[in-house]
Scaffold this motif. Structure first.
Motif, PDB file in Angstrom:
ATOM      1  N   VAL A 277       1.810   4.938   0.573  1.00  0.00           N
ATOM      2  CA  VAL A 277       2.830   3.887   0.761  1.00  0.00           C
ATOM      3  C   VAL A 277       2.218   2.651   1.458  1.00  0.00           C
ATOM      4  N   THR A 278       1.236   3.012   2.337  1.00  0.00           N
ATOM      5  CA  THR A 278       0.450   1.846   2.990  1.00  0.00           C
ATOM      6  C   THR A 278      -0.351   0.950   2.041  1.00  0.00           C
ATOM      7  N   ARG A 284       0.622  -4.805  -2.423  1.00  0.00           N
ATOM      8  CA  ARG A 284       1.978  -5.617  -2.876  1.00  0.00           C
ATOM      9  C   ARG A 284       2.195  -6.755  -2.002  1.00  0.00           C
ATOM     10  N   ASP A 285       2.068  -6.678  -0.782  1.00  0.00           N
ATOM     11  CA  ASP A 285       2.147  -8.106   0.339  1.00  0.00           C
ATOM     12  C   ASP A 285       1.115  -9.057   0.238  1.00  0.00           C
ATOM     13  N   LYS A 296      -6.044  -9.829  -2.214  1.00  0.00           N
ATOM     14  CA  LYS A 296      -5.636 -10.265  -3.516  1.00  0.00           C
ATOM     15  C   LYS A 296      -4.555  -9.261  -4.142  1.00  0.00           C
ATOM     16  N   ALA A 297      -3.573  -9.633  -4.574  1.00  0.00           N
ATOM     17  CA  ALA A 297      -2.660  -8.853  -5.280  1.00  0.00           C
ATOM     18  C   ALA A 297      -2.838  -8.301  -6.769  1.00  0.00           C
ATOM     19  N   PRO A 298      -2.950  -7.207  -7.147  1.00  0.00           N
ATOM     20  CA  PRO A 298      -2.998  -6.822  -8.502  1.00  0.00           C
ATOM     21  C   PRO A 298      -1.940  -7.110  -9.411  1.00  0.00           C
ATOM     22  N   SER A 299      -2.008  -6.967 -10.639  1.00  0.00           N
ATOM     23  CA  SER A 299      -0.952  -7.427 -11.754  1.00  0.00           C
ATOM     24  C   SER A 299       0.127  -6.210 -11.592  1.00  0.00           C
TER      25      SER A 299
END
Length: 376
Positions: A277-278, A284-285, A296-299
């Motif tokens: 979850v972490t 995600r954030d 950086k957020a993944p796709s």
């Protein structure tokens, strides 16, 4: 010497009905629904199995006066559930909106089960969903033999719900082509479904309503027309507010799924659930939980539903190929598959996260090694 042998009858072996892999909500939680119905003395809308208060209690959980415990089906703001239930008690349809993995389908199913006792009147939206899936089709053998008639007509789930005063469901409404979506306009505004081939119509009886789900994150989305959107009350289901809330959701669902698959409960599995979850929340954030490191957020969406899938798969690995204890190595491959959707871009993001965050985090050395091993 002849010997006569009396014929014996052999009784055919009665096979027990196969157990469903995933029972419908009204079957899986039949005991809770029956307990609520027995103690529910509040006013019920026409053809509802429970009162609006009891429907909300079924979704959110609680303890009844006789001590019966109702397990939570949805963990989130109570007011959202109350608004959703109240909408179904009016003449407005309900649209559950949210990013993938926010339990839209889950909430839709349980609402229909609690309100109508039947969650199976379902239209699954795809790019290939035809108009007949929402209106009606034809039995072509009867149509060719006898011409158009009510006997030759094949009602859609929506038509059945209208005629019987039930709750229909349309999943992934925005994936359905726009011209097919608009088939719902007359149904939701006039509460009527014309059958021009017969010069007839089906009028919705009291108790009918419709729940649709939609998200605008996935590719292939067809925006709702303003005319159709006005026919819905929209409730936006948010992502879990905190780590603790998301850990609770994942733990509950993994336990339910594990029991349905006869998987043993994983002792001390909460540690790995919290790690999954972490990781998902931070990526995600786009920032670590302490707010110190931008990421950086993944796709991928890295939703709560995907976290449930990763942990469930890890539980199966631990049960069948380990010692039954859920460990970092059991969830590492699932996390890699969830994060790295685009091999060229996401792999770099994942490697940077491993080295800059996971490697330096106290108590996460085993997790770091397991993730490095599957990422090599």
């Amino acid at each position: 010497m002849s010997v006569s042998v009396e014929p014996t009858s052999v009784e055919p072996k009665q096979e027990e009905p196969a157990e469903a892999l995933r029972p419908h909500a009204e079957e899986a939680f039949a005991g809770e629904l029956a307990a609520l119905a027995a103690q529910d003395d509040r006013p019920r809308p026409t053809r509802w199995k429970l009162s609006p208060w009891a429907v909300a209690t079924y979704l959110l959980g609680g303890t009844l006066p006789d001590g019966t415990v109702i397990t939570p089906k949805y963990v989130g703001p109570r007011r959202l559930v109350e608004v959703a239930v109240t909408t179904l008690a009016t003449d407005r349809a309900l649209l559950l909106l949210g990013v993938p993995g926010t339990a839209k389908t889950w909430v839709s199913e349980h609402l229909a089960a609690a309100v109508s006792g039947d969650s199976t009147l379902l239209v699954q939206g795809t790019a290939g969903t035809p108009e007949e899936a929402i209106r009606y089709g034809w039995n072509y053998a009867q149509l060719l033999a006898n011409g158009p008639s009510r006997d030759a007509l094949v009602p859609s789930p929506v038509m059945r719900a209208m005629a019987e005063g039930m709750t229909a469901r349309v999943e992934e409404l925005t994936r359905i082509p726009a011209d097919v979506q608009d088939t719902l306009i007359t149904i939701l505004s006039e509460k009527t479904l014309p059958i021009p081939e017969l010069g007839q119509e089906v009028q919705a009886v009291r108790g009918f309503n419709l729940i649709a789900t939609a998200n605008d994150r996935d590719r292939g989305v067809n925006d709702l027309s303003s005319a159709l959107r006005r026919r819905f009350n929209t409730v936006v289901l948010p992502l879990p507010e905190s780590v603790e809330a998301e850990v609770d959701i994942v733990s509950r669902r993994v336990d339910q799924i594990g029991r349905s698959l006869d998987l043993p409960a994983a002792p001390d599995g909460i540690t790995e659930i919290r790690r999954v979850v972490t990781v998902f929340r931070e990526l995600r954030d786009g920032v670590t939980s302490d707010g110190r490191t931008k990421l950086k957020a993944p796709s991928g969406t890295l939703s709560t539903a995907e976290a449930i899938s990763v942990v469930t798969n890890g539980l199966a690995l631990a049960a069948h190929f380990g010692d039954g204890v859920l460990r970092a190595g059991d969830v590492a491959a699932g996390i890699l598959g969830a994060v790295v959707r685009d091999p060229s871009a996401d792999r770099v993001i994942w490697q940077e996260y491993l080295e800059a965050v996971v490697r330096e985090r106290d108590g996460w050395k085993d997790f770091y090694r397991a993730c490095r091993e599957v990422s090599a």
